[in-house]
Design a protein around this motif. Structure first.
Motif, PDB file in Angstrom:
ATOM      1  N   GLY A 178      31.095  34.500  32.809  1.00 60.84           N
ATOM      2  CA  GLY A 178      32.081  35.496  32.400  1.00 60.84           C
ATOM      3  C   GLY A 178      33.260  35.556  33.363  1.00 60.84           C
ATOM      4  O   GLY A 178      33.439  34.695  34.225  1.00 60.84           O
ATOM      5  N   GLU A 179      34.084  36.591  33.217  1.00 54.91           N
ATOM      6  CA  GLU A 179      35.219  36.775  34.126  1.00 54.91           C
ATOM      7  C   GLU A 179      34.735  37.299  35.480  1.00 54.91           C
ATOM      8  O   GLU A 179      33.726  37.978  35.567  1.00 54.91           O
ATOM      9  CB  GLU A 179      36.222  37.768  33.522  1.00 54.91           C
ATOM     10  CG  GLU A 179      36.992  37.224  32.328  1.00 54.91           C
ATOM     11  CD  GLU A 179      38.082  36.230  32.723  1.00 54.91           C
ATOM     12  OE1 GLU A 179      38.259  35.952  33.922  1.00 54.91           O
ATOM     13  OE2 GLU A 179      38.753  35.727  31.805  1.00 54.91           O
ATOM     14  N   TRP A 180      35.496  37.001  36.521  1.00 54.83           N
ATOM     15  CA  TRP A 180      35.203  37.484  37.873  1.00 54.83           C
ATOM     16  C   TRP A 180      33.762  37.167  38.294  1.00 54.83           C
ATOM     17  O   TRP A 180      33.035  38.029  38.803  1.00 54.83           O
ATOM     18  CB  TRP A 180      35.463  38.991  37.973  1.00 54.83           C
ATOM     19  CG  TRP A 180      36.891  39.366  37.762  1.00 54.83           C
ATOM     20  CD1 TRP A 180      37.938  39.121  38.583  1.00 54.83           C
ATOM     21  CD2 TRP A 180      37.435  40.092  36.641  1.00 54.83           C
ATOM     22  NE1 TRP A 180      39.105  39.640  38.049  1.00 54.83           N
ATOM     23  CE2 TRP A 180      38.822  40.236  36.855  1.00 54.83           C
ATOM     24  CE3 TRP A 180      36.888  40.634  35.479  1.00 54.83           C
ATOM     25  CZ2 TRP A 180      39.660  40.892  35.961  1.00 54.83           C
ATOM     26  CZ3 TRP A 180      37.726  41.275  34.595  1.00 54.83           C
ATOM     27  CH2 TRP A 180      39.092  41.403  34.835  1.00 54.83           C
ATOM     28  N   ALA A 181      33.351  35.931  38.076  1.00 54.67           N
ATOM     29  CA  ALA A 181      31.988  35.526  38.405  1.00 54.67           C
ATOM     30  C   ALA A 181      31.808  35.309  39.901  1.00 54.67           C
ATOM     31  O   ALA A 181      32.779  35.259  40.664  1.00 54.67           O
ATOM     32  CB  ALA A 181      31.633  34.242  37.649  1.00 54.67           C
ATOM     33  N   TYR A 182      30.559  35.169  40.308  1.00 54.96           N
ATOM     34  CA  TYR A 182      30.175  34.796  41.679  1.00 54.96           C
ATOM     35  C   TYR A 182      30.655  35.807  42.730  1.00 54.96           C
ATOM     36  O   TYR A 182      30.951  35.444  43.859  1.00 54.96           O
ATOM     37  CB  TYR A 182      30.678  33.392  42.017  1.00 54.96           C
ATOM     38  CG  TYR A 182      30.494  32.407  40.901  1.00 54.96           C
ATOM     39  CD1 TYR A 182      29.229  32.177  40.367  1.00 54.96           C
ATOM     40  CD2 TYR A 182      31.575  31.725  40.350  1.00 54.96           C
ATOM     41  CE1 TYR A 182      29.046  31.290  39.302  1.00 54.96           C
ATOM     42  CE2 TYR A 182      31.399  30.839  39.303  1.00 54.96           C
ATOM     43  CZ  TYR A 182      30.139  30.629  38.778  1.00 54.96           C
ATOM     44  OH  TYR A 182      29.960  29.753  37.724  1.00 54.96           O
ATOM     45  N   GLY A 183      30.731  37.076  42.332  1.00 60.28           N
ATOM     46  CA  GLY A 183      31.152  38.111  43.276  1.00 60.28           C
ATOM     47  C   GLY A 183      32.640  38.128  43.542  1.00 60.28           C
ATOM     48  O   GLY A 183      33.090  38.589  44.596  1.00 60.28           O
ATOM     49  N   PRO A 193      40.648  36.970  52.920  1.00 60.93           N
ATOM     50  CA  PRO A 193      41.143  36.014  51.921  1.00 60.93           C
ATOM     51  C   PRO A 193      40.164  34.911  51.543  1.00 60.93           C
ATOM     52  O   PRO A 193      40.097  34.516  50.372  1.00 60.93           O
ATOM     53  CB  PRO A 193      42.394  35.438  52.589  1.00 60.93           C
ATOM     54  CG  PRO A 193      42.885  36.561  53.444  1.00 60.93           C
ATOM     55  CD  PRO A 193      41.631  37.190  53.999  1.00 60.93           C
ATOM     56  N   THR A 194      39.377  34.385  52.499  1.00 61.65           N
ATOM     57  CA  THR A 194      38.463  33.299  52.134  1.00 61.65           C
ATOM     58  C   THR A 194      37.245  33.819  51.375  1.00 61.65           C
ATOM     59  O   THR A 194      36.701  33.094  50.535  1.00 61.65           O
ATOM     60  CB  THR A 194      37.985  32.512  53.376  1.00 61.65           C
ATOM     61  OG1 THR A 194      37.556  33.416  54.389  1.00 61.65           O
ATOM     62  CG2 THR A 194      39.086  31.638  53.914  1.00 61.65           C
ATOM     63  N   ARG A 195      36.829  35.055  51.648  1.00 64.11           N
ATOM     64  CA  ARG A 195      35.743  35.641  50.857  1.00 64.11           C
ATOM     65  C   ARG A 195      36.148  35.719  49.390  1.00 64.11           C
ATOM     66  O   ARG A 195      35.312  35.589  48.497  1.00 64.11           O
ATOM     67  CB  ARG A 195      35.409  37.029  51.427  1.00 64.11           C
ATOM     68  CG  ARG A 195      34.436  37.869  50.585  1.00 64.11           C
ATOM     69  CD  ARG A 195      35.209  38.852  49.719  1.00 64.11           C
ATOM     70  NE  ARG A 195      34.348  39.649  48.861  1.00 64.11           N
ATOM     71  CZ  ARG A 195      33.944  39.296  47.650  1.00 64.11           C
ATOM     72  NH1 ARG A 195      34.280  38.125  47.151  1.00 64.11           N
ATOM     73  NH2 ARG A 195      33.209  40.098  46.913  1.00 64.11           N
ATOM     74  N   SER A 196      37.439  35.930  49.132  1.00 57.88           N
ATOM     75  CA  SER A 196      37.953  35.955  47.765  1.00 57.88           C
ATOM     76  C   SER A 196      38.213  34.542  47.238  1.00 57.88           C
ATOM     77  O   SER A 196      38.011  34.265  46.050  1.00 57.88           O
ATOM     78  CB  SER A 196      39.261  36.756  47.708  1.00 57.88           C
ATOM     79  OG  SER A 196      39.069  38.071  48.158  1.00 57.88           O
ATOM     80  N   PHE A 197      38.665  33.674  48.122  1.00 54.51           N
ATOM     81  CA  PHE A 197      39.051  32.309  47.748  1.00 54.51           C
ATOM     82  C   PHE A 197      37.905  31.502  47.150  1.00 54.51           C
ATOM     83  O   PHE A 197      38.038  30.921  46.066  1.00 54.51           O
ATOM     84  CB  PHE A 197      39.608  31.595  48.989  1.00 54.51           C
ATOM     85  CG  PHE A 197      39.805  30.120  48.829  1.00 54.51           C
ATOM     86  CD1 PHE A 197      40.918  29.614  48.169  1.00 54.51           C
ATOM     87  CD2 PHE A 197      38.871  29.221  49.354  1.00 54.51           C
ATOM     88  CE1 PHE A 197      41.098  28.244  48.021  1.00 54.51           C
ATOM     89  CE2 PHE A 197      39.051  27.851  49.220  1.00 54.51           C
ATOM     90  CZ  PHE A 197      40.157  27.363  48.545  1.00 54.51           C
ATOM     91  N   GLY A 198      36.755  31.472  47.838  1.00 58.82           N
ATOM     92  CA  GLY A 198      35.638  30.655  47.373  1.00 58.82           C
ATOM     93  C   GLY A 198      35.192  30.997  45.961  1.00 58.82           C
ATOM     94  O   GLY A 198      35.204  30.136  45.070  1.00 58.82           O
ATOM     95  N   PRO A 199      34.802  32.248  45.694  1.00 59.38           N
ATOM     96  CA  PRO A 199      34.377  32.612  44.349  1.00 59.38           C
ATOM     97  C   PRO A 199      35.483  32.443  43.292  1.00 59.38           C
ATOM     98  O   PRO A 199      35.206  32.014  42.173  1.00 59.38           O
ATOM     99  CB  PRO A 199      33.990  34.091  44.495  1.00 59.38           C
ATOM    100  CG  PRO A 199      33.594  34.225  45.926  1.00 59.38           C
ATOM    101  CD  PRO A 199      34.545  33.327  46.664  1.00 59.38           C
ATOM    102  N   ALA A 200      36.734  32.771  43.638  1.00 59.74           N
ATOM    103  CA  ALA A 200      37.825  32.693  42.660  1.00 59.74           C
ATOM    104  C   ALA A 200      38.093  31.263  42.222  1.00 59.74           C
ATOM    105  O   ALA A 200      38.372  31.006  41.044  1.00 59.74           O
ATOM    106  CB  ALA A 200      39.099  33.309  43.241  1.00 59.74           C
TER     107      ALA A 200
END
Length: 242
Positions: A120-125, A195-202
């Motif tokens: 779905g959208e916004w997966a993997y946290g 930023p990298t906590r957001s980068f990986g999942p995004a």
């Protein structure tokens, strides 16, 4: 003792890998109710997963790299004059790779469900805002939340690791601060301040998560830079930060 840049690189990579795997994993795997009827971790559990991850790695790799595991922290520390530009670049590259690897491992685990996994959208946290995400806060609230909470986070880091702070307890104080930040921000943005906590999942989730990634880069970095400037103005004169 001089620590090689390659050693710092590996330390930051492993630390960021662990933060993403444990933190985002807690949100994506254990945050929801299981098929067996066991309740998920909930808000407090996910907040503690992120906070404890920082505590663990602060004591594991703090003596090697300072345990930034966050580009906003690295940039803030750079502005505060506590790291060289060369090391800052090395740290950020390591953090990006570590976060992507952590998200990739999490992705493979989630797709290992026998019943199938619908990302779905916004997966993997992934972090996000707006229609369909968490409590549907707007972009202004999301940006303000990320910038202000990163400001607080970086200020605590600079203060506790300075010569006027209690450096032996710094890892615990920093980890608890991150847990508190998550208690406030999870319902708003899922909490980035990194930023990298957001980068990986995004990167792996794509879609809305990827299109909104810019905010989770710009807002935390802005908050970190402001915190570094404020710290430079307020820190006791005649002291040198570690």
């Amino acid at each position: 003792m001089e620590i090689k840049s390659s050693t710092k690189f590996v330390a930051e990579l492993i630390g960021t890998f662990g933060l993403v795997l444990f933190g985002c994993g807690a949100a994506a795997v254990a945050g929801a109710t299981t098929l067996g009827g066991l309740s998920g971790l909930g808000l407090l559990g996910i907040a503690l997963a992120f906070g404890l991850s920082v505590v663990v790695f602060a004591y594991a790799i703090g003596g090697i790299s300072g345990c930034h595991i966050n580009p906003a922290v690295t940039i803030g520390v750079l502005v505060a004059g506590k790291i060289s530009v060369k090391d800052a670049v090395i740290y950020i590259v390591a953090q990006l790779i570590g976060a992507l690897l952590g998200a990739l491992v999490l992705q493979q685990i989630l797709h290992g469900q026998i019943s199938g996994f619908n990302s779905g959208e916004w997966a993997y946290g992934s972090n996000g805002w707006g229609k369909g995400y968490q409590n549907e806060y707007g972009i202004t609230a999301a940006f303000l939340t990320e910038a202000v909470l990163t400001f607080i986070f970086l200020f605590v880091i600079l203060a506790t690791t300075s010569r006027v702070g209690n450096s032996t307890m710094a890892g615990l104080a920093i980890g608890l601060t991150l847990a508190l930040i998550h208690l406030v921000a999870i319902p708003i943005t899922g909490t980035s301040v990194n930023p990298t906590r957001s980068f990986g999942p995004a990167i792996l989730a794509g879609g809305q998560a990827l299109s909104q990634l810019w905010l989770f880069i710009v807002a935390p970095v802005a908050g970190a830079i402001l915190a570094a400037i404020v710290w430079l103005v307020l820190k006791p004169k005649g002291t040198l930060s570690r």
